[in-house]
Scaffold this motif. Structure first.
Motif, PDB file in Angstrom:
ATOM      1  N   TYR A  17     -94.813  30.531 -53.487  1.00 26.89           N
ATOM      2  CA  TYR A  17     -95.614  29.725 -52.564  1.00 26.89           C
ATOM      3  C   TYR A  17     -95.127  29.871 -51.124  1.00 26.89           C
ATOM      4  CZ  TYR A  17     -97.234  27.426 -56.872  1.00 26.89           C
ATOM      5  OH  TYR A  17     -97.747  27.157 -58.114  1.00 26.89           O
ATOM      6  N   GLU A  18     -93.798  29.919 -50.946  1.00 21.17           N
ATOM      7  CA  GLU A  18     -93.264  30.125 -49.600  1.00 21.17           C
ATOM      8  C   GLU A  18     -93.736  31.461 -49.032  1.00 21.17           C
ATOM      9  OE1 GLU A  18     -89.063  27.826 -49.033  1.00 21.17           O
ATOM     10  OE2 GLU A  18     -89.026  29.557 -50.372  1.00 21.17           O
ATOM     11  N   HIS A  50     -92.107  24.257 -38.192  1.00 14.57           N
ATOM     12  CA  HIS A  50     -91.020  23.285 -38.284  1.00 14.57           C
ATOM     13  C   HIS A  50     -90.461  23.201 -39.706  1.00 14.57           C
ATOM     14  CE1 HIS A  50     -91.917  22.053 -34.246  1.00 14.57           C
ATOM     15  NE2 HIS A  50     -93.120  21.640 -34.567  1.00 14.57           N
ATOM     16  N   ASN A  51     -91.279  22.785 -40.641  1.00 13.52           N
ATOM     17  CA  ASN A  51     -90.807  22.529 -41.999  1.00 13.52           C
ATOM     18  C   ASN A  51     -91.794  23.065 -43.026  1.00 13.52           C
ATOM     19  OD1 ASN A  51     -88.544  20.586 -41.323  1.00 13.52           O
ATOM     20  ND2 ASN A  51     -90.279  19.544 -40.393  1.00 13.52           N
ATOM     21  N   THR A  52     -91.245  23.421 -44.182  1.00 19.52           N
ATOM     22  CA  THR A  52     -92.060  23.732 -45.337  1.00 19.52           C
ATOM     23  C   THR A  52     -91.589  22.805 -46.445  1.00 19.52           C
ATOM     24  OG1 THR A  52     -92.190  26.042 -44.649  1.00 19.52           O
ATOM     25  CG2 THR A  52     -92.807  25.556 -46.908  1.00 19.52           C
ATOM     26  N   LEU A  53     -92.518  22.027 -46.990  1.00 20.73           N
ATOM     27  CA  LEU A  53     -92.190  21.005 -47.977  1.00 20.73           C
ATOM     28  C   LEU A  53     -92.840  21.341 -49.309  1.00 20.73           C
ATOM     29  CD1 LEU A  53     -93.057  18.150 -45.490  1.00 20.73           C
ATOM     30  CD2 LEU A  53     -90.771  19.011 -45.992  1.00 20.73           C
ATOM     31  N   ALA A  57     -98.379  22.071 -57.997  1.00 17.47           N
ATOM     32  CA  ALA A  57     -98.447  23.349 -57.287  1.00 17.47           C
ATOM     33  C   ALA A  57     -98.935  23.092 -55.864  1.00 17.47           C
ATOM     34  CB  ALA A  57     -99.362  24.302 -58.030  1.00 17.47           C
ATOM     35  N   VAL A  58     -98.107  22.376 -55.103  1.00 10.92           N
ATOM     36  CA  VAL A  58     -98.471  21.943 -53.753  1.00 10.92           C
ATOM     37  C   VAL A  58     -97.319  22.238 -52.800  1.00 10.92           C
ATOM     38  CG1 VAL A  58     -99.045  19.953 -52.294  1.00 10.92           C
ATOM     39  CG2 VAL A  58     -99.988  20.112 -54.602  1.00 10.92           C
ATOM     40  N   MET A  59     -97.678  22.732 -51.622  1.00 10.90           N
ATOM     41  CA  MET A  59     -96.708  22.960 -50.558  1.00 10.90           C
ATOM     42  C   MET A  59     -97.348  22.508 -49.246  1.00 10.90           C
ATOM     43  SD  MET A  59     -94.512  26.395 -49.803  1.00 10.90           S
ATOM     44  CE  MET A  59     -93.258  25.971 -51.003  1.00 10.90           C
ATOM     45  N   VAL A  60     -96.523  21.980 -48.351  1.00  7.54           N
ATOM     46  CA  VAL A  60     -96.997  21.508 -47.046  1.00  7.54           C
ATOM     47  C   VAL A  60     -96.268  22.289 -45.960  1.00  7.54           C
ATOM     48  CG1 VAL A  60     -97.156  19.526 -45.479  1.00  7.54           C
ATOM     49  CG2 VAL A  60     -97.408  19.180 -47.949  1.00  7.54           C
ATOM     50  N   LYS A  61     -97.035  22.783 -45.002  1.00 10.39           N
ATOM     51  CA  LYS A  61     -96.455  23.466 -43.837  1.00 10.39           C
ATOM     52  C   LYS A  61     -96.676  22.578 -42.620  1.00 10.39           C
ATOM     53  CE  LYS A  61     -94.353  26.751 -41.777  1.00 10.39           C
ATOM     54  NZ  LYS A  61     -92.974  27.042 -42.130  1.00 10.39           N
ATOM     55  N   HIS A  62     -95.571  22.228 -41.963  1.00  8.48           N
ATOM     56  CA  HIS A  62     -95.576  21.382 -40.773  1.00  8.48           C
ATOM     57  C   HIS A  62     -95.291  22.283 -39.568  1.00  8.48           C
ATOM     58  CE1 HIS A  62     -92.967  18.474 -38.234  1.00  8.48           C
ATOM     59  NE2 HIS A  62     -94.212  18.375 -37.832  1.00  8.48           N
ATOM     60  N   VAL A  84    -101.751  21.027 -46.059  1.00 11.17           N
ATOM     61  CA  VAL A  84    -101.405  20.793 -47.453  1.00 11.17           C
ATOM     62  C   VAL A  84    -102.108  21.868 -48.281  1.00 11.17           C
ATOM     63  CG1 VAL A  84    -101.454  19.150 -49.371  1.00 11.17           C
ATOM     64  CG2 VAL A  84    -101.252  18.309 -47.000  1.00 11.17           C
ATOM     65  N   PHE A  85    -101.330  22.690 -48.951  1.00 10.91           N
ATOM     66  CA  PHE A  85    -101.859  23.793 -49.752  1.00 10.91           C
ATOM     67  C   PHE A  85    -101.697  23.476 -51.232  1.00 10.91           C
ATOM     68  CE2 PHE A  85    -100.395  25.683 -45.779  1.00 10.91           C
ATOM     69  CZ  PHE A  85    -101.492  26.433 -45.403  1.00 10.91           C
TER      70      PHE A  85
END
Length: 118
Positions: free
Chosen positions: A7-8, A67-70, A77-82, A102-103
């Motif tokens: 995911y990253e 800034h951040n990847t959460l 199966a969720v990732m957030v890119k800030h 929010v992916f």
């Protein structure tokens, strides 16, 4: 390779393609029936959303600062890119704001849904 690493990698490719407004590169990261929600445009398919954004944007004058990847700690199966986005519009206006995308990923590790928060 773990799901986190996969995911990253997808998110990294997304950010790189978005920096160049690479429409085909962006759309290749999405599932065929994927949807994007934008507070500005509502629900759209990735290709329609990206085309609209390309038409509005001064691509060379827009930029992003990550800034951040959460990653979900709930087994989803969720990732957030800030990131901070400086959006330049073709009429010369610019605005800078913080964004969280929010992916949600499908079983093929493609983006099934993107929700943009700002």
């Amino acid at each position: 390779m773990s799901k986190l690493e996969i995911y990253e990698g997808v998110i990294q490719k997304y950010m790189e393609a978005m920096a160049k407004w690479d429409l085909d590169g962006l759309c290749a990261l999405f599932a065929p029936d994927a949807q994007i929600y934008s507070p500005l445009l509502g629900w759209l398919s990735p290709r329609v959303f990206m085309k609209k954004m390309c038409l509005l944007s001064d691509v060379k004058a827009s930029s992003q600062v990550p800034h951040n990847t959460l990653f979900s700690t709930e087994g989803k199966a969720v990732m957030v890119k800030h990131f901070t986005f400086t959006w330049a519009v073709k009429d010369g206006r610019k605005t800078t704001f913080e964004v969280c995308d929010v992916f949600e990923f499908d079983e093929n590790d493609l983006i099934a849904k993107e929700t943009i928060l700002y």
